[in-house]
Design a protein around this motif. Structure first.
Motif, PDB file in Angstrom:
ATOM      1  N   SER A 643       0.826  -1.205   0.000  1.00 51.45           N
ATOM      2  CA  SER A 643       0.000   0.000   0.000  1.00 51.45           C
ATOM      3  C   SER A 643       0.863   1.259   0.000  1.00 51.45           C
ATOM      4  CB  SER A 643      -0.935   0.001   1.206  1.00 51.45           C
ATOM      5  OG  SER A 643      -0.202  -0.158   2.399  1.00 51.45           O
ATOM      6  N   SER A 644       2.163   1.064  -0.008  1.00 50.01           N
ATOM      7  CA  SER A 644       3.136   2.157   0.000  1.00 50.01           C
ATOM      8  C   SER A 644       4.427   1.606  -0.590  1.00 50.01           C
ATOM      9  CB  SER A 644       3.342   2.649   1.442  1.00 50.01           C
ATOM     10  OG  SER A 644       4.060   3.860   1.471  1.00 50.01           O
ATOM     11  N   PRO A 645       5.398   2.446  -0.954  1.00 50.23           N
ATOM     12  CA  PRO A 645       6.630   1.919  -1.550  1.00 50.23           C
ATOM     13  C   PRO A 645       7.430   0.995  -0.624  1.00 50.23           C
ATOM     14  CG  PRO A 645       6.408   4.250  -2.020  1.00 50.23           C
ATOM     15  CD  PRO A 645       5.333   3.915  -1.037  1.00 50.23           C
ATOM     16  N   ASN A 646       7.374   1.251   0.704  1.00 47.68           N
ATOM     17  CA  ASN A 646       8.083   0.421   1.687  1.00 47.68           C
ATOM     18  C   ASN A 646       9.585   0.380   1.451  1.00 47.68           C
ATOM     19  OD1 ASN A 646       5.715  -0.385   3.107  1.00 47.68           O
ATOM     20  ND2 ASN A 646       5.267  -1.844   1.485  1.00 47.68           N
ATOM     21  N   ALA A 647      10.119   1.428   0.879  1.00 40.49           N
ATOM     22  CA  ALA A 647      11.551   1.472   0.582  1.00 40.49           C
ATOM     23  C   ALA A 647      12.123   2.820   0.978  1.00 40.49           C
ATOM     24  CB  ALA A 647      11.790   1.239  -0.906  1.00 40.49           C
ATOM     25  N   TRP A 648      13.414   2.801   1.323  1.00 39.42           N
ATOM     26  CA  TRP A 648      14.163   4.048   1.354  1.00 39.42           C
ATOM     27  C   TRP A 648      14.630   4.314  -0.071  1.00 39.42           C
ATOM     28  CZ3 TRP A 648      19.878   3.998   0.941  1.00 39.42           C
ATOM     29  CH2 TRP A 648      20.389   5.302   0.799  1.00 39.42           C
ATOM     30  N   VAL A 649      14.291   5.505  -0.563  1.00 40.79           N
ATOM     31  CA  VAL A 649      14.739   5.929  -1.888  1.00 40.79           C
ATOM     32  C   VAL A 649      15.495   7.225  -1.730  1.00 40.79           C
ATOM     33  CG1 VAL A 649      14.036   6.561  -4.220  1.00 40.79           C
ATOM     34  CG2 VAL A 649      12.729   4.837  -2.959  1.00 40.79           C
ATOM     35  N   ALA A 650      16.686   7.278  -2.252  1.00 39.17           N
ATOM     36  CA  ALA A 650      17.513   8.476  -2.146  1.00 39.17           C
ATOM     37  C   ALA A 650      17.037   9.552  -3.107  1.00 39.17           C
ATOM     38  CB  ALA A 650      18.971   8.130  -2.435  1.00 39.17           C
ATOM     39  N   ASP A 651      17.405  10.775  -2.823  1.00 42.23           N
ATOM     40  CA  ASP A 651      17.132  11.864  -3.749  1.00 42.23           C
ATOM     41  C   ASP A 651      17.919  11.628  -5.042  1.00 42.23           C
ATOM     42  OD1 ASP A 651      17.790  14.635  -5.017  1.00 42.23           O
ATOM     43  OD2 ASP A 651      16.163  15.057  -3.608  1.00 42.23           O
ATOM     44  N   PRO A 652      17.304  11.831  -6.201  1.00 42.44           N
ATOM     45  CA  PRO A 652      18.021  11.580  -7.455  1.00 42.44           C
ATOM     46  C   PRO A 652      19.292  12.401  -7.620  1.00 42.44           C
ATOM     47  CG  PRO A 652      15.665  11.823  -7.856  1.00 42.44           C
ATOM     48  CD  PRO A 652      15.896  12.203  -6.423  1.00 42.44           C
ATOM     49  N   GLN A 653      19.373  13.545  -6.948  1.00 41.50           N
ATOM     50  CA  GLN A 653      20.573  14.392  -7.063  1.00 41.50           C
ATOM     51  C   GLN A 653      21.710  13.935  -6.151  1.00 41.50           C
ATOM     52  OE1 GLN A 653      20.460  16.571  -9.556  1.00 41.50           O
ATOM     53  NE2 GLN A 653      18.364  15.778  -9.823  1.00 41.50           N
ATOM     54  N   ASP A 654      21.419  13.004  -5.266  1.00 41.59           N
ATOM     55  CA  ASP A 654      22.442  12.497  -4.342  1.00 41.59           C
ATOM     56  C   ASP A 654      23.278  11.445  -5.070  1.00 41.59           C
ATOM     57  OD1 ASP A 654      23.980  11.504  -2.283  1.00 41.59           O
ATOM     58  OD2 ASP A 654      22.299  11.161  -0.909  1.00 41.59           O
ATOM     59  N   LYS A 655      24.497  11.795  -5.429  1.00 40.51           N
ATOM     60  CA  LYS A 655      25.336  10.903  -6.207  1.00 40.51           C
ATOM     61  C   LYS A 655      26.053   9.866  -5.352  1.00 40.51           C
ATOM     62  CE  LYS A 655      24.039  13.059  -9.825  1.00 40.51           C
ATOM     63  NZ  LYS A 655      22.956  12.446 -10.635  1.00 40.51           N
ATOM     64  N   ASN A 656      26.076  10.060  -4.056  1.00 39.49           N
ATOM     65  CA  ASN A 656      26.720   9.103  -3.146  1.00 39.49           C
ATOM     66  C   ASN A 656      25.810   8.850  -1.948  1.00 39.49           C
ATOM     67  OD1 ASN A 656      29.523   8.799  -4.390  1.00 39.49           O
ATOM     68  ND2 ASN A 656      29.374  11.028  -4.177  1.00 39.49           N
ATOM     69  N   PRO A 657      24.649   8.277  -2.179  1.00 36.17           N
ATOM     70  CA  PRO A 657      23.694   8.099  -1.073  1.00 36.17           C
ATOM     71  C   PRO A 657      24.194   7.119  -0.030  1.00 36.17           C
ATOM     72  CG  PRO A 657      22.933   6.985  -3.057  1.00 36.17           C
ATOM     73  CD  PRO A 657      24.116   7.790  -3.462  1.00 36.17           C
ATOM     74  N   GLN A 658      23.889   7.452   1.213  1.00 33.48           N
ATOM     75  CA  GLN A 658      24.343   6.616   2.326  1.00 33.48           C
ATOM     76  C   GLN A 658      23.239   6.499   3.357  1.00 33.48           C
ATOM     77  OE1 GLN A 658      28.415   7.005   4.081  1.00 33.48           O
ATOM     78  NE2 GLN A 658      27.323   7.603   5.955  1.00 33.48           N
ATOM     79  N   LEU A 659      23.004   5.285   3.806  1.00 29.98           N
ATOM     80  CA  LEU A 659      22.047   4.982   4.866  1.00 29.98           C
ATOM     81  C   LEU A 659      22.815   4.847   6.172  1.00 29.98           C
ATOM     82  CD1 LEU A 659      18.969   4.169   5.291  1.00 29.98           C
ATOM     83  CD2 LEU A 659      19.780   1.809   5.156  1.00 29.98           C
TER      84      LEU A 659
END
Length: 758
Positions: A643-659
């Motif tokens: 009922s929702s994406p259920n994911a962490w999705v980074a901002d498209p402009q973030d070239k080095n995403p980190q959790l």
């Protein structure tokens, strides 16, 4: 030299062995069960009566593997089966996007032989067993391999019958059914009558090949002489091959176990007669250069025995999507019955009715009600004939094999029966299945051993706040009504889109959602808007007054209008889709399901996605951002959009995403499990289809794991799988875990569904 004196009688060489679990049947179900059990630490003997694994999906039969996704022709979004079958399908599409059935054989065989806990016996047929009548338990099975003239006697405390015809259950005296129940027995309105027939037949396929020069065909004497005996002969197409010819079916009036050889000969008669018609009737001049490259030598079976468990799944359970306390698997294929007369019937080749979403299958369907140590898996599970019409397909059967194998591991752990697992250890079974990637609809799973659930905070260098999807050069006429699916909680934001009007016209737009928040059938319409538009380009703002009390998908529906083009985006995002009110006759989707009589099924529209490279999102801007792509989603208990994406999705402009995962105090981690987005909406048919990708565009390919001192402690490269595990050589003690994620696909932001630490 070997020389033996004459004797009265000799017996074949016999090998006796023991295992924790004996699985009879090396089709997709048995193979997935064997892999799962072996990984859970069980010693498994897998007995297969054919020279290859896979059964109906092997190169011997060449049927495509399908399940709840139904060729993307129903409303079951993100419904591809998880776990071992998902792993196999992803590996196959990575190596074999052209759908070569021989390559698929190697993928499946490799998965089995890599598991050192599996003893594989190919070309080995079970013909007898030993049974303790006091405990109503099987003690050993006996089998013979014609290739090495060897008998095998394999004993075990637990057995699984995944043989298709249920040879073990039959020999053991397990209760079974064959044929169709009456409509009165379970109140199933779709139950067939005697005229339609009570059994589905077998099918046999053929492949053709263009060799660039004229080829003649002289039919064998046993070929069907008059193709007009087949009422559907006019539907033959020389370009069709393989399992697109699924309707070459016969045998539903016969005993589909003991008459199989008779059925096979009739199907050969039909296949060669059909090819003679294609080549020599003069009606297909484009077949001149075609040669018959391959014809099946064993038929693909659909139905024979069904064994009784503690529960029989029925039509209403599927249509109503009934929740079960003991859910261990799911399905989503249509209720798909075929006339028993097959190709000799004057009726349609199939009669398919879909439900509005996926349905649950309870654990009680997966073991015999009267043989105390026998699991049942595959098409023989405990279901009525009507329910079987859906559960019989291979991907659905495969998740049942995984459920059975995990239950067997728990039965071994606690020294209990299959029934005892469900009565005493159900939550553990469901948890282990969830950890292995199995999706369990309408079932809450909590994992107390997962250290991520105990983290004090989870954040990231960025998170997607969905404000817009930028426009591309791609514009498309609204030749079919199209809906942008948007995950929403609270007020539905206003949406601005760009359209090009070819002639003065009126645009109709509707806001819809599903009547059940976990479904994706847009059967509730909240608001409708109409816009009078002159020729030219227009920016249209759609303001909505509706507010969603719980997370659910909103469908912004642009109704069919061939005088309007709408702009699309090249950006693809985890949990976002466009769906179209088009048709897919291959799965009886004609835009809307409308039974003309009361068959106990629903009336609703089909809104389905397109296959890539099509299936783009609509370009849009939102008045308020959608903030449902949070880092916290990695521990919300889901590993796919529902009922929702259920994911962490980074901002498209973030070239080095980190959790970033933080604890109040240092924790010690032995292994790290990650769940990626491999597009569970994609059916990944293993044969016939040619797929444009070998790696799903949403799937993060490079992972680096760092401790609180910013030291690299683990990594993954060139990933194409949903689930990956990093086992540390030495346990890592840290208070702060950093996971750097890279997705190399253009226009797709990095995403993760789940992170688990143990």
């Amino acid at each position: 030299m070997i020389r033996e004196e004459a004797s009265a009688k000799r017996t074949p060489k016999t090998i006796a062995s023991a295992a924790d679990l004996v699985i009879v049947g090396g089709g997709l179900t048995g193979a997935c069960a064997a892999i799962t059990a072996a990984r859970a630490g069980m010693q498994v003997t897998l007995i297969q009566d054919r020279p290859v694994l896979g059964g109906n999906c092997s190169s011997e039969v060449r049927l495509w593997i399908l399940g709840a996704t139904s060729h993307m022709g129903n409303n079951n979004r993100w419904a591809r089966e998880g776990g071992v079958i998902d792993e196999i399908m992803l590996e196959n599409i990575y190596r074999n996007p052209d759908g070569n059935p021989l390559i698929f054989d190697t993928v499946l065989l490799e998965k089995v032989v890599e598991e050192k806990n599996i003893t594989l016996l190919l070309n080995t047929a079970v013909y007898d067993l030993d049974k303790n009548t006091e405990t109503e338990s099987i003690t050993a099975v006996h089998a013979f391999c014609s290739q090495n003239s060897t008998k095998y006697s394999v004993s075990a405390p637990l057995f699984c019958d995944a043989s298709g015809d249920g040879i073990v259950g039959f020999l053991a005296g397990a209760a079974f059914r064959m044929g169709a129940e009456s409509a009165d027995e379970f109140g199933e309105k779709f139950a067939p009558d005697k005229a339609y027939g009570e059994l589905l037949g077998h099918s046999m396929y053929f492949y053709s090949k263009d060799i660039g020069r004229p080829v003649k065909f002289v039919p064998p004497s046993y070929a069907l002489q008059d193709i007009k005996e087949i009422p559907r002969y006019k539907t033959f197409n020389p370009k069709d091959f393989g399992c697109r010819l699924w309707w070459l079916e016969y045998g539903g009036r016969l005993d589909t176990v003991h008459d199989t050889e008779k059925i096979k000969w009739e199907l050969w008669k039909v296949v060669y007669g059909a090819w003679n018609y294609i080549k020599n009737s003069g009606e297909f001049p484009d077949s001149e250069n075609l040669t018959l490259e391959w014809v099946g030598t064993i038929p693909g079976k659909r139905e024979s025995r069904r064994f009784e468990g503690d529960y029989l799944l029925k039509q209403q359970d599927i249509v109503e999507q009934k929740p079960f306390e003991d859910t261990v698997g799911f399905g989503g294929w249509s209720l798909d019955l075929h006339p028993a007369d097959g190709v000799y019937s004057d009726q349609s080749g199939c009669n398919q009715w879909h439900s509005k979403g996926v349905y649950s299958i309870p654990y009680r369907c997966y073991y015999s009600r009267n043989i105390n140590n026998l699991f049942i898996a595959g098409r023989i599970i405990s279901a009525t004939h009507v329910a079987f019409a859906s559960t019989r397909v291979m991907a659905t059967s495969a998740v049942g094999g995984q459920a059975v194998a995990m239950a067997a591991a728990i039965a071994k752990k606690y020294n209990c029966s299959p029934r005892g697992v469900g009565q005493q250890h159900l939550k553990e079974l469901q948890l282990e299945l969830w950890r292995a990637g199995q999706y369990l609809p309408q079932t809450h799973i909590s994992d107390s051993k997962n250290l991520v659930e105990k983290a004090v905070s989870i954040d990231a260098t960025s998170k997607l706040k969905l404000r817009e999807l930028s426009g591309s050069e791609h514009w498309s006429v609204i030749s079919h009504s199209v809906a942008q699916m948007l995950p929403v909680k609270g007020k539905v934001p206003a949406m601005t889109v760009l359209v090009e009007v070819l002639e003065d016209t009126e645009l109709h737009v509707e806001l819809r959602k599903s009547s059940r928040h976990f479904n994706h059938t847009p059967d509730v319409t909240f608001e409708s808007k109409s816009y009078q538009l002159a020729k030219g380009r227009h920016e249209i703002q759609l303001d909505w007054s509706e507010s969603f009390a719980e997370e659910a998908y909103a469908f912004v529906c642009f109704m069919k209008n061939e005088n309007i083009k709408i702009q699309y985006s090249d950006t693809r995002v985890t949990g976002l889709l466009t769906v179209f009110n088009a048709t897919n006759p291959a799965v009886s989707n004609y835009g809307k399901q409308e039974p003309t009589e009361d068959l106990g099924v629903d009336t609703f529209e089909f809104w389905c996605p397109q296959r890539r490279p099509e299936g783009r999102n609509i370009a849009f801007k939102l008045s308020e951002p959608i903030s449902l792509f949070e880092p916290e989603n990695i521990r919300n208990g889901f590993h796919r959009p529902v009922s929702s994406p259920n994911a962490w999705v980074a901002d498209p402009q973030d070239k080095n995403p980190q959790l970033n995962i933080k604890w109040n105090e240092p924790v010690t981690i032995s292994k790290l499990e990650l769940v990626f987005d491999t597009d569970s909406d994609h059916p990944m048919e293993n044969v016939i289809y040619v797929h444009p990708e070998t790696v799903m565009p949403f799937c993060a390919s490079e992972i680096g794991v760092y401790n609180c001192n910013d030291e690299l402690v683990g990594s993954i490269s060139d990933n194409h799988q949903t689930r990956r595990t990093i086992v540390f050589d030495k346990p890592v003690t840290t208070q702060h875990l950093k996971i750097r994620v890279k997705n190399t696909h253009a226009n797709v932001p990095a995403a993760l569904f789940e992170v688990r630490c143990y």
